[in-house]
Write an enzyme that holds these catalytic residues in place. Structure first.
Site, short mmCIF file in Angstrom:
data_model
loop_
_atom_site.label_atom_id
_atom_site.label_comp_id
_atom_site.label_asym_id
_atom_site.label_seq_id
_atom_site.Cartn_x
_atom_site.Cartn_y
_atom_site.Cartn_z
N LYS A 85 0.86 -1.19 0.00
CA LYS A 85 0.00 0.00 0.00
C LYS A 85 0.89 1.23 0.00
O LYS A 85 1.74 1.41 0.89
CB LYS A 85 -0.85 -0.04 1.27
C1 E4P Z 1 -8.20 1.46 3.93
O1 E4P Z 1 -7.42 0.99 3.16
C2 E4P Z 1 -8.02 2.72 4.65
O2 E4P Z 1 -6.80 2.74 5.29
C3 E4P Z 1 -9.15 2.94 5.61
O3 E4P Z 1 -10.36 2.55 5.01
C4 E4P Z 1 -9.23 4.34 6.18
O4 E4P Z 1 -10.41 4.49 6.90
P1 E4P Z 1 -10.67 5.70 7.93
O5 E4P Z 1 -10.92 6.93 7.15
O6 E4P Z 1 -11.88 5.24 8.70
O7 E4P Z 1 -9.44 5.79 8.78
#
Ligand code: E4P
Length: 223
Positions: A85
């Site tokens: 990622k």
């Molecule tokens: C997923 O890959 C993201 O890191 C995650 O959905 C972020 O979510 P949040 O905005 O609730 O922290």
């Protein structure tokens, strides 16, 4: 439509896998920090990769390209289903492009506009993660990014998959599916909210009570 779990909690990942609805996992440094309890990130990733054969996202934290590559290559050695990622940025795009050349799959994260998503796809990201909830939080309609990317990817036959992230509730899930997201990544709580309905719970209780009543009558009749 695939469902990923947005968590680093191994017990949550195990539960969703048992329910037969788990297609993959996304983690990030904040999700890891919530559950780490001293466990190395790599250990949690390795455990997740044993539970699901679907993509497990492992986020790099370096800002520079070489740092991203070095962290990502180490993650990629953990298991075949690791997706590195990488946050959207100029360096992030370069790292995604280099990972692509090395055959390492990536998930471009922190995408907040359609053009960012388009660039991430051009650079070679397998997964593109628009953050729906965080856009909603600042009074924008996060689902527009999902809808526009779905349309653009269909028109131009782009292979990258749209992963609706930052999902805040069950309605987001339905909206993301209708908007054309290939995947939504859900907090465990949202997955549970999707399962339960007050009328389902009420119906189960009624069936149980009626069954018990009928069985009592069978017993009273001497059968
Ligand atoms: C997923 O890959 C993201 O890191 C995650 O959905 C972020 O979510 P949040 O905005 O609730 O922290």
């Amino acid at each position: 439509m695939k469902i990923f779990l947005d968590t680093a909690d191994i017990e949550e990942i195990r539960a969703a896998a048992r329910w037969g609805v788990l297609d993959g996992v996304t983690t990030n440094p904040s999700l890891y920090a919530k559950v780490s309890n001293g466990a190395p990130y790599e250990q949690i990733l390795a455990d997740a990769c044993k539970i699901t054969s679907g993509p497990v996202s492992a986020e790099v934290v370096a800002d520079d390209v070489e740092g991203m590559l070095s962290e990502g290559r180490a993650f990629a050695k953990i298991a075949k289903n690791i997706y590195v990622k990488v946050a959207m940025s100029e360096n992030g795009l370069e790292a995604i492009s280099r990972f692509r050349a090395e055959g390492i799959k990536t998930n471009c994260t922190l995408v907040f506009s359609t053009n960012q998503g388009l660039l991430a796809a051009k650079a070679g990201a397998s997964l593109i993660s628009p953050f729906v909830g965080r856009l909603d939080d600042i009074n924008e309609d996060g689902m527009i990014v999902i809808r526009e990317l779905a349309e653009i990817f269909a028109i131009h036959e782009i292979d990258s998959e749209i992963l609706a992230a930052s999902i805040r509730g069950p309605l987001h899930m339905t909206q993301a599916a209708l908007a054309g997201a290939h995947i939504a990544t859900l907090p465990f709580k949202v997955l549970q909210q999707m399962i339960h309905h007050p009328l389902t719970d009420k119906g189960i209780a009624t069936f149980k009570a009626d069954w018990a009543k009928a069985q009592a009558e069978v017993a009273a009749a001497g059968h």
